[in-house]
Enzyme design. Structure first.
Site, PDB file in Angstrom:
ATOM      1  N   ASP A   8       0.856  -1.195   0.000  1.00 44.96           N
ATOM      2  CA  ASP A   8       0.000   0.000   0.000  1.00 44.96           C
ATOM      3  C   ASP A   8       0.893   1.246   0.000  1.00 44.96           C
ATOM      4  OD1 ASP A   8      -3.129   0.873   1.153  1.00 44.96           O
ATOM      5  OD2 ASP A   8      -1.496   2.319   1.330  1.00 44.96           O
ATOM      6  N   ASP A 106      -4.163   2.557  -4.731  1.00 42.51           N
ATOM      7  CA  ASP A 106      -2.786   2.498  -4.222  1.00 42.51           C
ATOM      8  C   ASP A 106      -2.469   1.204  -3.465  1.00 42.51           C
ATOM      9  OD1 ASP A 106      -3.996   2.866  -1.713  1.00 42.51           O
ATOM     10  OD2 ASP A 106      -2.353   4.135  -1.021  1.00 42.51           O
ATOM     11  N   GLU A 107      -3.192   0.134  -3.781  1.00 42.60           N
ATOM     12  CA  GLU A 107      -3.106  -1.066  -2.957  1.00 42.60           C
ATOM     13  C   GLU A 107      -3.102  -2.335  -3.798  1.00 42.60           C
ATOM     14  OE1 GLU A 107      -5.847   0.239  -0.008  1.00 42.60           O
ATOM     15  OE2 GLU A 107      -5.945  -1.795   0.768  1.00 42.60           O
TER      16      GLU A 107
HETATM   17  P1  TTP Z   1      -5.174   5.130   1.585  1.00 41.97           P
HETATM   18  O1  TTP Z   1      -4.199   4.078   1.175  1.00 41.97           O
HETATM   19  O2  TTP Z   1      -6.260   4.715   2.496  1.00 41.97           O
HETATM   20  O3  TTP Z   1      -4.431   6.327   2.312  1.00 41.97           O
HETATM   21  P2  TTP Z   1      -3.057   7.043   1.996  1.00 41.97           P
HETATM   22  O4  TTP Z   1      -2.298   6.313   0.951  1.00 41.97           O
HETATM   23  O5  TTP Z   1      -3.321   8.468   1.703  1.00 41.97           O
HETATM   24  O6  TTP Z   1      -2.318   6.989   3.372  1.00 41.97           O
HETATM   25  P3  TTP Z   1      -1.622   5.728   4.063  1.00 41.97           P
HETATM   26  O7  TTP Z   1      -0.166   6.037   4.071  1.00 41.97           O
HETATM   27  O8  TTP Z   1      -2.192   5.654   5.414  1.00 41.97           O
HETATM   28  O9  TTP Z   1      -1.927   4.536   3.205  1.00 41.97           O
HETATM   29  O10 TTP Z   1      -5.842   5.756   0.325  1.00 41.97           O
HETATM   30  C1  TTP Z   1      -5.163   5.943  -0.898  1.00 41.97           C
HETATM   31  C2  TTP Z   1      -5.591   7.230  -1.564  1.00 41.97           C
HETATM   32  O11 TTP Z   1      -6.994   7.211  -1.797  1.00 41.97           O
HETATM   33  C3  TTP Z   1      -5.327   8.454  -0.709  1.00 41.97           C
HETATM   34  O12 TTP Z   1      -4.050   9.019  -0.956  1.00 41.97           O
HETATM   35  C4  TTP Z   1      -6.431   9.377  -1.062  1.00 41.97           C
HETATM   36  C5  TTP Z   1      -7.549   8.496  -1.534  1.00 41.97           C
HETATM   37  N1  TTP Z   1      -8.619   8.392  -0.531  1.00 41.97           N
HETATM   38  C6  TTP Z   1      -9.878   8.803  -0.883  1.00 41.97           C
HETATM   39  O13 TTP Z   1     -10.119   9.230  -2.014  1.00 41.97           O
HETATM   40  N2  TTP Z   1     -10.892   8.727   0.055  1.00 41.97           N
HETATM   41  C7  TTP Z   1     -10.665   8.248   1.308  1.00 41.97           C
HETATM   42  O14 TTP Z   1     -11.595   8.195   2.120  1.00 41.97           O
HETATM   43  C8  TTP Z   1      -9.350   7.815   1.662  1.00 41.97           C
HETATM   44  C9  TTP Z   1      -9.057   7.278   3.031  1.00 41.97           C
HETATM   45  C10 TTP Z   1      -8.363   7.908   0.716  1.00 41.97           C
HETATM   46 MG    MG Z   2      -2.094   4.240   1.041  1.00 44.58          MG
HETATM   47 MG    MG Z   3      -4.830   2.187   0.266  1.00 46.86          MG
END
Ligand code: TTP
Ligand code: MG
Ligand code: MG
Length: 352
Positions: A8, A106-107
């Protein structure tokens, strides 16, 4: 024994912005709605760690973030750029694993059971993947490793930011034992509340509940709850082209029977599915909807049309399935839209 990894990206949208403007790394930076000097509506999509240090986080109202840090950098979403970076990461991971299952922008899940024989090799391998993503795509990520997807996902959460965490099969149950139910992948806040009311607060407590009693309260979802609490997850890593179906789901803030709200949710889920299918060059022939009601009972409805790559067909068919099958005022908790009968048309692209 399986070896599953969940990769991720860290603070993904802002990490992408930092590639365009490296000076942002030092500065609290937020991607989301326009704060309009504190009067803006909408939320923080994500922010970097320089901003998280001040308590700013995803889904926080943008006005609140502005109150905390008016001098932060506020940026609008550049979704097509994030998508191109996401595709780049997919291609890099693909050089390390035969099958890559993308679960969100992103996963990514990968199954390395055949490639690796020992858990300790997995740590080395994960390091190489992480380095490759950092040098080639210029993006930081975290990696969770375990014997199943459920625990790999939660190991990744614990590895953040920028870490790698391995949870061996024998340690999986104790790894989640003290976690609050809402922290477990697959248990949302509504389900957590209901479980709390039944006297279960941690995974350890829920693990002791009998499947029978969980099924009395949650129907077939009770089996899933039992499995989650016991760190059991048999589901396989499947790449989109190999998947039998692709679906999108939404759980409503509060249960609803409002046709306008439900229709707009169907349209949104259908449009997200359409975008994913288009970017992956996949056509489909069957469209289905899944309705989960307040009492956790479920109904499934589907229709097969001819093989098509027209995303508009998804919303149209899903909406009529809903109209034909909705049971009036019965409240819906969760809604899913699914397409199946998938065929890749990527290879034909070069013909044009
Ligand atoms: P995430 O992987 O949940 O969060 P992140 O990558 O920003 O942070 P982390 O380091 O904790 O993984 O989400 C991926 C992307 O998706 C994030 O950059 C923005 C988007 N997103 C949304 O559009 N809506 C949401 O509710 C969340 C949580 C993220
Ligand atoms: Mg993330
Ligand atoms: Mg994610």
């Amino acid at each position: 024994m399986r070896v599953i990894m969940l990769i991720d990206m860290d603070y993904f949208f802002v990490a992408c912005e930092e590639i365009k403007r490296p000076e942002l790394k030092q500065k609290p930076t937020i991607v989301g709605a326009d704060p309009k000097e504190g009067k803006g509506r909408g939320v923080v999509m994500t922010c970097n760690y320089a901003a998280r240090k001040f308590g700013i986080h995803s889904a926080m109202p943008i006005s609140q973030a502005y109150k905390i840090k008016p001098d932060a950098e506020y940026l609008p979403m550049d979704y097509s750029y994030y998508e191109s970076k996401s595709n780049e990461v997919f291609s890099i991971i693909k050089t390390f694993a035969e099958k890559v299952e993308q679960v969100s922008i992103d996963e990514f899940f990968i199954d390395l059971s055949v490639t690796l024989s020992e858990a300790s090799d997995a740590l080395e391998y994960a390091k190489r993947i992480k380095e490759a993503i950092a040098t080639r795509a210029k993006l930081p990520c975290s990696i969770g490793i375990s014997e199943n997807k459920l625990i790999a996902k939660m190991a990744c959460e614990k590895a953040k930011p920028s870490g790698i965490k391995l949870v061996r099969g024998a340690d999986a149950k104790s790894f989640i034992a003290k976690m609050k139910l809402g922290e477990l992948y697959g248990i949302g806040s509504k389900t957590e509340e209901r479980l709390n009311a039944l006297g279960y607060t941690t995974a350890e407590e829920l693990a002791k509940a009998s499947i029978m009693s969980l099924m009395e309260n949650f129907g077939s979802f009770g089996i899933e709850l039992h499995n989650i609490a016991n760190a059991i997850d048999e589901s396989e890593v499947v790449e989109a082209g190999d998947a039998k179906s692709i679906s999108r789901e939404q759980t409503f803030e509060s249960d609803t029977s409002n046709p306008a709200e439900i229709s707009s949710s169907i349209r949104r889920l259908a449009s997200e599915l359409g975008t994913e299918l288009e970017s992956k060059k996949i056509s489909f022939k069957t469209i289905g909807i899944k309705l989960r009601y307040s009492d956790f009972s479920e109904s499934l409805h589907g229709r097969t049309i001819r093989q098509t790559n027209q995303p508009g067909q998804i919303a149209e068919t899903a909406l009529s399935l809903f109209k034909e099958n909705s049971e009036g005022r019965r409240k819906i908790r969760k809604l899913g839209v699914r397409v199946s009968g998938l065929t890749s048309y990527r290879s034909q692209k070069s013909l044009f």
